[in-house]
Design a protein around this motif. Structure first.
Motif, PDB file in Angstrom:
ATOM      1  N   CYS A 173       0.875  -1.076   0.099  1.00  0.00           N
ATOM      2  CA  CYS A 173      -0.002  -0.012  -0.014  1.00  0.00           C
ATOM      3  C   CYS A 173       0.986   1.426  -0.019  1.00  0.00           C
ATOM      4  CB  CYS A 173      -0.921  -0.015   1.449  1.00  0.00           C
ATOM      5  SG  CYS A 173      -2.048   1.372   0.988  1.00  0.00           S
ATOM      6  N   LEU A 174       1.262   1.658  -1.225  1.00  0.00           N
ATOM      7  CA  LEU A 174       2.015   2.893  -1.528  1.00  0.00           C
ATOM      8  C   LEU A 174       1.919   3.376  -2.999  1.00  0.00           C
ATOM      9  CD1 LEU A 174       5.685   1.731  -0.368  1.00  0.00           C
ATOM     10  CD2 LEU A 174       4.295   3.457   0.853  1.00  0.00           C
ATOM     11  N   PRO A 175       1.929   4.650  -3.006  1.00  0.00           N
ATOM     12  CA  PRO A 175       1.941   4.863  -4.593  1.00  0.00           C
ATOM     13  C   PRO A 175       2.746   4.206  -5.302  1.00  0.00           C
ATOM     14  CG  PRO A 175       2.249   6.807  -2.937  1.00  0.00           C
ATOM     15  CD  PRO A 175       2.539   5.875  -2.281  1.00  0.00           C
ATOM     16  N   GLY A 176       2.203   3.986  -6.679  1.00  0.00           N
ATOM     17  CA  GLY A 176       3.013   3.106  -7.626  1.00  0.00           C
ATOM     18  C   GLY A 176       4.345   3.556  -7.813  1.00  0.00           C
ATOM     19  N   GLU A 177       4.446   4.868  -8.167  1.00  0.00           N
ATOM     20  CA  GLU A 177       5.746   5.583  -8.583  1.00  0.00           C
ATOM     21  C   GLU A 177       6.742   5.381  -7.336  1.00  0.00           C
ATOM     22  OE1 GLU A 177       2.341   8.482  -9.591  1.00  0.00           O
ATOM     23  OE2 GLU A 177       2.656   7.137  -7.840  1.00  0.00           O
ATOM     24  N   GLU A 178       6.570   5.212  -6.118  1.00  0.00           N
ATOM     25  CA  GLU A 178       7.690   4.880  -5.219  1.00  0.00           C
ATOM     26  C   GLU A 178       8.107   3.599  -5.430  1.00  0.00           C
ATOM     27  OE1 GLU A 178       6.551   5.912  -1.278  1.00  0.00           O
ATOM     28  OE2 GLU A 178       5.457   7.976  -1.721  1.00  0.00           O
ATOM     29  N   VAL A 179       7.303   2.577  -5.557  1.00  0.00           N
ATOM     30  CA  VAL A 179       7.426   1.104  -5.563  1.00  0.00           C
ATOM     31  C   VAL A 179       8.291   1.124  -6.880  1.00  0.00           C
ATOM     32  CG1 VAL A 179       6.739  -0.920  -5.680  1.00  0.00           C
ATOM     33  CG2 VAL A 179       5.732   0.435  -4.309  1.00  0.00           C
ATOM     34  N   ILE A 180       7.703   1.539  -8.066  1.00  0.00           N
ATOM     35  CA  ILE A 180       8.455   1.229  -9.257  1.00  0.00           C
ATOM     36  C   ILE A 180      10.136   1.651  -9.085  1.00  0.00           C
ATOM     37  CG2 ILE A 180       8.591   2.250 -11.641  1.00  0.00           C
ATOM     38  CD1 ILE A 180       5.422   2.450 -11.678  1.00  0.00           C
ATOM     39  N   LEU A 181      10.311   2.765  -8.611  1.00  0.00           N
ATOM     40  CA  LEU A 181      11.654   3.354  -8.509  1.00  0.00           C
ATOM     41  C   LEU A 181      12.756   2.380  -7.666  1.00  0.00           C
ATOM     42  CD1 LEU A 181      10.997   7.172  -8.487  1.00  0.00           C
ATOM     43  CD2 LEU A 181      11.752   5.754 -10.419  1.00  0.00           C
ATOM     44  N   THR A 182      12.029   1.472  -6.848  1.00  0.00           N
ATOM     45  CA  THR A 182      13.030   0.838  -5.938  1.00  0.00           C
ATOM     46  C   THR A 182      13.114  -0.468  -6.357  1.00  0.00           C
ATOM     47  OG1 THR A 182      11.111  -0.177  -4.753  1.00  0.00           O
ATOM     48  CG2 THR A 182      12.022   1.783  -3.824  1.00  0.00           C
TER      49      THR A 182
END
Length: 193
Positions: free
Chosen positions: A100-109
């Protein structure tokens, strides 16, 4: 042949739909896209999968049904009310990690070339952070999006965004691409080896 006849659905779909209706969530993935995902997912035993835009978990249920026992799925949703529904009905599956996080944050990790299939069903990974998301697909892996045919819930100006997205995908020579006027409009890319 009736290509819209679905012989069986994941048993949990009705419960997911009922809970989603209680919070007035009106953007679920359709069953045709679901049966398509289930079939494509089955082509990647021991696969690593990423879903951007869990929603209430409708497409997630279809993906899980197609996965082998040794596969894994990361599914990302920023809305805590929606991911709570997915957690309630699907969270017991050990192959699934719900974030449960904004997708942008996850994509960059996430590491480059790490997924056998990405289903992007939200803005991050589709209309923003597209280049970063495409870099996450392994050679031989799939990138799949839906809702490419005009939808009644599209806001003014969205058709132009869709056209721009399609043109960008067509010009990416790292991928083979097929556009299907089926279900809500599905586009499949496969990263060349």
């Amino acid at each position: 042949m009736n290509d819209t006849a679905i012989t069986h659905k994941p048993s949990v779909i009705e419960k997911i739909d009922a809970d989603a209706a209680e919070i007035s969530f009106g953007q679920p993935s359709d069953d045709l896209t679901g049966v398509f995902l289930r079939t494509i997912i089955a082509s990647k035993p021991a696969g690593k999968f990423l879903e951007l835009g869990t929603g209430a978990g409708r497409a997630t249920a279809w993906i899980l049904e197609g996965m082998s026992a040794d596969s894994s799925l990361i599914s990302v949703e920023f809305d805590k009310n929606l991911i709570a529904i997915a957690q309630k009905h699907l969270g017991q599956d050990p192959r699934l990690v719900l974030i449960c996080l904004p997708g942008e944050e996850v994509i960059l990790t996430l590491p480059t070339d790490s997924f056998d299939l990405i289903f992007a069903d939200t803005w991050p990974g589709k209309y923003n952070h597209l280049a970063e998301t495409l870099n996450l697909v392994k050679p031989g892996g799939f990138y799949i999006i839906d809702d490419m045919l005009p939808q009644p819930n599209w806001p003014k100006g969205h058709a132009e965004k869709v056209a721009t997205l399609i043109k960008t995908l067509e010009e990416d020579t790292r991928f083979e691409m097929v556009k299907m006027s089926w279900a809500s409009g599905v586009i499949i890319l496969v990263k060349k080896a």
